[in-house]
Structure formats: C-alpha cells, structure tokens
Enzyme design. Structure first.
Site, PDB file in Angstrom:
ATOM      1  N   TYR A   1      -2.924  -2.125   5.004  1.00 16.10           N
ATOM      2  CA  TYR A   1      -2.449  -2.150   3.403  1.00 16.10           C
ATOM      3  C   TYR A   1      -1.004  -3.427   3.724  1.00 16.10           C
ATOM      4  O   TYR A   1      -0.526  -3.927   4.140  1.00 16.10           O
ATOM      5  CB  TYR A   1      -1.698  -0.782   3.981  1.00 16.10           C
ATOM      6  CG  TYR A   1      -0.383  -1.078   3.009  1.00 16.10           C
ATOM      7  CD1 TYR A   1      -0.151  -0.282   0.933  1.00 16.10           C
ATOM      8  CD2 TYR A   1       0.874  -1.577   2.582  1.00 16.10           C
ATOM      9  CE1 TYR A   1       0.155  -0.159   0.455  1.00 16.10           C
ATOM     10  CE2 TYR A   1       1.350  -1.259   1.890  1.00 16.10           C
ATOM     11  CZ  TYR A   1       1.370  -0.780   0.447  1.00 16.10           C
ATOM     12  OH  TYR A   1       2.283  -0.086  -0.631  1.00 16.10           O
TER      13      TYR A   1
ATOM     14  N   GLU B   1       0.019  -4.871  -4.696  1.00 21.67           N
ATOM     15  CA  GLU B   1      -0.725  -4.328  -3.961  1.00 21.67           C
ATOM     16  C   GLU B   1      -1.655  -4.535  -3.237  1.00 21.67           C
ATOM     17  O   GLU B   1      -2.704  -4.833  -4.655  1.00 21.67           O
ATOM     18  CB  GLU B   1       0.088  -3.045  -3.709  1.00 21.67           C
ATOM     19  CG  GLU B   1      -0.482  -1.902  -2.379  1.00 21.67           C
ATOM     20  CD  GLU B   1      -0.263  -0.071  -2.825  1.00 21.67           C
ATOM     21  OE1 GLU B   1       1.314  -0.076  -2.850  1.00 21.67           O
ATOM     22  OE2 GLU B   1      -0.983   0.567  -3.704  1.00 21.67           O
TER      23      GLU B   1
END
Length: 374
Positions: free
Chosen positions: A98, A186
């Site tokens: 992530y 993201e």
C-alpha cells in the site's frame, strides 16, 4: 473531485508508473475486442467512484470468454447503472503493498503513507495494526526528498534493487500529487510481480475542488452524477446531498444544517436532500429551489440564520422562486438573521408563514410530510 480508476491510471502511466495492460469498454459489444487484446485470465472492473468494489461484487476475475461475457452483462445491468468497465490483464502477483500521499492539515504538510500489507482496507489496518503503517511527512517547500523515499522503501522490507525502484515510484507519485493539486493519490494494491516489477493494481486520485478552476483535464460530465439535481447543483457550485426521505432541506451553514437534520429525525421525519442556501449561495434561491424540486420530496423546509447573508434577500428570493416555479409541494420558512423584520414582512405579504423557532418549523415540516394539515 474523485477520478475513476482508469483516469488515475492514465496519469500513472504518463509519469512512468507501470500499470497492467487494459482497455476501457462502454458496452457488451466491445468486450471481444478488449479480451482479444488483453487475453485471459483478466479482470473486469466496474468504474464507479465508491469504494469496496470487490466486496460489492463489482470486480470479476474471469478465465474464459463465456464467463467474461456473463460478467460483463451482469455488471452493465447492475442497479448502479455502471457506464464503463475496465478490462485488465491479471497480474502474476508475488506481493501486495500500500502507498499513498495525502494532506496532513494539522501539520500543514503532505504525508506519505505506506504499508507492506497492501490490498486491504487501510483504515482497518490503522486501527488494528498501526505498527504496520509507515508515515513520512513531506515538506512541500522541498517535495519528497530521495533519502525519504528510500527510507520508506527499506522500511517496507524490500531488497536493495526493489527498494530503489520503490523510491523512484514514490517520487513519481508525489509529482502526480503536486501536479494535480490532489487531496489523495493512492495505489492499493501496488503489486510486486514474479519478475519483481512494481505495478499499480488499483489507483485513486482525488483533486482538491478548490483547484478545479486550473485542473481542466478531468471535467465532470452528466453521467458522473446520480441525478439531474446533483448535476445541476455541481454546475451552480452549490453543495448538495441527496437522500431518500421526504423533506427537502434548503439550509444555511453546516452547523445549522446538522442540527436541523437531527431535529427532523428526532421528530420522526426524514430528509430528502440537503442544499446549502447560505454563504455565496444566499442570492440563488430560485436556482436552489429549482434543484430541490427535482428531488422526490413532500415538503421543502427553508431554515437560515443570516449574518452577512441578509435574511430579507433570502426571503425575497424564496418568494420569487415560488412565483416563478409554482412548487407542487408546501414550503415551510424559518428565515432569520440580518434584516429579519423585513424578511418576515416579505414572507407574510406573499402568503407564507414566517416561523421564528427552528423546532416549530421542523415539526410543521414533518407533519406536512406525513400528510397532516399544518
């Protein structure tokens, strides 16, 4: 403004972040060309702006043309009225990571967030295993420095070669964050494939609405909105949220709106929509009511407390809106603040009942929404 996954990935590709081979389709007929180009297995991903697509059944992994056709039909027939699907090659995954960059408003910095636990809900991970989340503040006067990016990469327990690749990717991600005035950029998951390459498996790019005047590339279109009312409100720059209740709410200010929203529910009613009638919108009564009338409500409740926004201007606007639009449902008004006396005269002269007490106005709106007489 949130961008779709395929739009975020267009940006990633342009700045040198590797993405899976993919093709966007807008109808079932385009599937064959897409799968011939992408091959099998592949992933069919609904292009919607809501999260949790996997859990909602909006992403399908398929191995055959027959299954791809079945899933494509199912997704285009979905109640969410999905307009676009992304047909994407399935990546041979070795690891999921992530990474994101967002804004830290308290420290007035950008904030790089990373975790070796990619592909999962980062909010849940932050609560249950905060030690697995890496946070690196970025001084935006200097940007993300190479030593910072490399430090984060090593903290992800990557080997030397992959850590250098990760550091380069993070710097590119910051470039996207800055170039597009983003609130959030993201990649989750960021795949590490069997060849030890970094590939963006998913992407989010959220542009700060205050900078949309200079971010013309990704303008919103009608299909991006759930309703005509929502689209019209966006064009007018009026904050608007649609619910599924009975009372259309034209209200001034977030605090007052929150209070009125709670009062409506306390009195047993429900809210059909919230429309911001304060601030720079207090002279837009005609347009505001026109938008509210496009929502399926039973009564419209106008509640304001104007200081800089004058109550008499808002009252006259409401009267003008009623005369022009001739609403097919009752209007309840509680308009107070600067020039309140004059506002009440205007409402009274127009045959409206000026109500001074917010709770009384809410109770009247709730009664009317239930079909009772005022």
């Amino acid at each position: 403004m949130k961008l779709y996954e395929y739009q975020a990935k267009e940006v990633f590709k342009e700045i040198g972040i590797k993405i899976p081979q993919s093709k966007i389709i807008e109808n079932v007929e385009s599937l064959i060309d897409a799968t011939q180009e992408i091959g099998f297995p592949c992933v069919i991903k609904s292009q919607v702006l809501s999260g949790g697509r996997g859990k909602a059944g909006l992403i399908s992994f398929v191995k055959t043309q027959e299954k791809a056709l079945e899933e494509t039909k199912r997704l285009f027939d979905h109640p969410l009225k999905i307009k676009k699907l992304l047909v994407e090659e399935a990546v041979d995954i070795d690891k999921e990571i992530y990474v994101s960059i967002t804004v830290d408003p308290e420290k007035a910095t950008a904030l790089l967030i990373a975790s070796s636990e990619g592909g999962i809900d980062i909010e849940t991970l932050a609560v249950e295993q905060p030690d697995k989340i890496i946070k690196e503040p970025i001084d935006m006067r200097y940007g993300l420095m190479p030593f910072q990016a490399l430090s984060v990469a090593y903290a992800l327990n990557l080997d030397h070669t992959l850590a250098k690749s990760m550091a380069k990717l993070l710097i590119k991600l910051y470039e996207a964050f800055k170039t597009y005035d983003a609130e959030l950029v993201e990649i989750n998951p960021l795949f590490v494939n069997k060849n030890q390459e970094l590939i963006a498996g998913d992407g989010k790019l959220m542009i700060d609405d205050n900078s949309l005047h200079r971010q013309k590339r990704f303008e919103k279109v009608y299909d991006d909105y759930k309703s005509e009312a929502e689209y019209d409100a966006m064009l007018e720059g009026i904050p608007f949220i649609e619910f599924d209740g009975d009372i259309g709410l034209m209200c001034a200010g977030a605090g007052l709106t929150t209070t009125v929203y709670d009062l409506i529910h306390y009195e047993g009613g429900s809210v059909a929509n919230y429309l911001e009638f304060g601030g720079p919108n207090y002279k837009k009564a005609v347009k505001a009511m026109e938008i509210c009338l496009k929502v399926d409500s039973k009564v419209i409740l106008v509640v304001t407390f104007g200081t800089i926004a004058r109550a008499d201007v808002m009252a006259q606007g409401v009267v003008d809106a009623i005369e022009k639009l001739k609403p097919n449902r009752p209007i309840v008004t509680c308009i107070r603040g600067t020039n309140e006396v004059e506002a009440n005269k205007i409402l009274t002269a127009a045959g409206l009942e000026p109500i001074y007490d917010t709770e009384e106005a809410v109770r009247k709106a709730v009664r009317l929404s239930k079909g009772e007489q005022s």
